[in-house]
Design a protein around this motif. Structure first.
Motif, PDB file in Angstrom:
ATOM      1  N   ASP A 130     -50.560 -15.068  18.559  1.00  0.00           N
ATOM      2  CA  ASP A 130     -50.565 -15.417  20.084  1.00  0.00           C
ATOM      3  C   ASP A 130     -49.627 -15.937  20.427  1.00  0.00           C
ATOM      4  N   PRO A 131     -48.838 -15.094  21.615  1.00  0.00           N
ATOM      5  CA  PRO A 131     -47.640 -15.390  22.216  1.00  0.00           C
ATOM      6  C   PRO A 131     -47.771 -16.883  23.130  1.00  0.00           C
ATOM      7  N   GLU A 132     -48.723 -17.264  23.573  1.00  0.00           N
ATOM      8  CA  GLU A 132     -49.168 -18.221  24.447  1.00  0.00           C
ATOM      9  C   GLU A 132     -49.594 -19.553  23.651  1.00  0.00           C
ATOM     10  N   GLY A 169     -41.543 -13.609  19.298  1.00  0.00           N
ATOM     11  CA  GLY A 169     -40.991 -12.074  19.409  1.00  0.00           C
ATOM     12  C   GLY A 169     -39.891 -11.797  18.490  1.00  0.00           C
ATOM     13  N   THR A 170     -39.819 -12.418  17.462  1.00  0.00           N
ATOM     14  CA  THR A 170     -38.914 -12.081  16.558  1.00  0.00           C
ATOM     15  C   THR A 170     -39.066 -10.741  15.881  1.00  0.00           C
ATOM     16  N   THR A 209     -41.883 -23.295  21.685  1.00  0.00           N
ATOM     17  CA  THR A 209     -40.581 -23.061  22.775  1.00  0.00           C
ATOM     18  C   THR A 209     -39.370 -24.091  22.444  1.00  0.00           C
ATOM     19  N   LYS A 210     -39.471 -24.352  20.979  1.00  0.00           N
ATOM     20  CA  LYS A 210     -38.478 -25.415  20.768  1.00  0.00           C
ATOM     21  C   LYS A 210     -37.930 -24.660  19.482  1.00  0.00           C
ATOM     22  N   ASP A 253     -55.350 -16.649  16.717  1.00  0.00           N
ATOM     23  CA  ASP A 253     -54.273 -17.364  16.775  1.00  0.00           C
ATOM     24  C   ASP A 253     -53.267 -16.162  16.074  1.00  0.00           C
ATOM     25  N   ILE A 254     -53.558 -15.599  15.085  1.00  0.00           N
ATOM     26  CA  ILE A 254     -52.795 -14.499  14.477  1.00  0.00           C
ATOM     27  C   ILE A 254     -53.734 -13.724  13.779  1.00  0.00           C
TER      28      ILE A 254
END
Length: 357
Positions: A154-156, A191-192, A219-220, A335-336
């Motif tokens: 989940d990218p969010e 996104g890797t 985001t860290k 989530d995955i």
């Protein structure tokens, strides 16, 4: 006795001119045995060394035929010995024994003796000649699963999540690596792009999955591989008090085992973090709202597959990145999402032949 006779007797008593000859005569026997014995011992040692080399080669040649059974192993070993021994070496009696269906072979001299040339003079007409060898053939089977058809994270999500695949060997779980090998990253929710090959699991190992989770860190990037490890504590008030400020990292290892082909996931403390569903076809491996069979909804008990993954079917893995009971979570188990095709498994066998004696 006259004075002259007395003088002659004294001279005889003190005469030493024959002592050297007598000493040499007495020393000749052990000296002869020592020097001559060294020659005999050297011959016996040389014969044993030549036999040893032939036995080692014959044992290795024999066990390479283990797949054909005991008779073929013995016959190959005997032919090798016959073809590599010459002269008097062929006269030594040899015993060839096999076990474990020909996977192990042992070759030895069987009461072999060598006639001596010199030592027989002192009562040693023969010397024992001893040589022995053993070899074993071991076949290792490796299993490589196909890459997942889908591995979506989940990218969010607020947490950073990375998925790994590895091989688990329950018999080695007390070792330093806990029985986990070939740890391979396959996807994350940042996104890797991972260029990877699936692990090749040996016999006794099972493909397993690991979720690496860093709370509130998607985001860290600086925290992804440097976050402080956390400790899961059931119903810990601190986890509930400030669920959005925690940047600790957690690892969840499935340590999967198979019973009659049915996977059992052995997470530490049995945390309810994974849902598994078997789909008859790829189209079923979608949420029910999209026409599939995958359960939906929050705060629910995850479904667990109870049958083996059969050829032509698919296994769905749905992960919750925060297990219920260990802080805030929505409990939706999406989530995955990982989908693996069941039968796409390639097996290879490697046979290793080695001396064991």
């Amino acid at each position: 006795m006259t004075i002259m006779d007395q003088d002659r007797l004294k001279k005889f008593a003190t005469d030493r001119r024959g002592n050297v000859a007598m000493t040499l005569a007495l020393a000749a026997v052990p000296l002869f045995a020592t020097v001559g014995g060294a020659v005999d011992f050297h011959r016996a040692s040389r014969d044993a060394a030549e036999l040893q080399g032939a036995f080692d080669a014959a044992a290795l040649a024999g066990v390479r035929q283990a797949a054909l059974g005991d008779a073929a192993v013995k016959q190959t070993a005997q032919r090798h010995i016959d073809g590599h021994l010459s002269g008097h070496l062929k006269s030594y009696p040899v015993a060839i024994e096999t076990s474990d269906g020909g996977k192990t072979v042992r070759i030895r001299t069987d009461g072999a003796t060598m006639p001596t040339s010199i030592l027989g003079v002192i009562g040693m007409p023969t010397l024992n000649v001893v040589a022995k060898s053993a070899a074993t053939s071991t076949t290792f089977h490796t299993v490589t699963s196909a890459k997942p058809i889908m591995a979506e994270l989940d990218p969010e999500a607020g947490d950073y999540n990375r998925m790994y695949v590895y091989c688990f060997d329950k018999s080695r779980q007390n070792h330093a690596d806990f029985g986990r090998s070939q740890m391979t990253a396959i996807a994350d929710n940042a996104g890797t792009k991972y260029n990877f090959n699936m692990p090749a699991c040996k016999q006794g190992e099972t493909i397993s999955y690991r979720l690496y989770n860093v709370r509130n860190a998607r985001t860290k990037p600086l925290l992804w591989d440097n976050a402080t490890p956390g400790t899961l504590i059931p119903n810990n008030p601190a986890d509930w008090a400030s669920p959005w400020s925690n940047n600790l990292s957690y690892n969840y290892y499935s340590d999967t085992t198979l019973t009659a082909g049915v996977p059992t996931h052995n997470f530490t403390n049995a945390v309810p973090i994974l849902e598994t569903v078997i789909c008859d076809n790829l189209g079923q491996c979608k949420a029910k709202g999209q026409g599939g069979i995958i359960p939906e909804g929050k705060n629910r008990t995850p479904q667990q597959a109870t049958k083996a993954c059969e050829p032509g079917k698919f296994m769905y893995f749905g992960w919750e990145d925060r297990p219920p009971g260990y802080g805030w979570t929505d409990g939706d188990y999406d989530d995955i999402r990982v989908i693996v095709e069941c039968p796409k498994v390639s097996s290879t066998a490697t046979t290793v032949v080695r001396l064991i004696e």
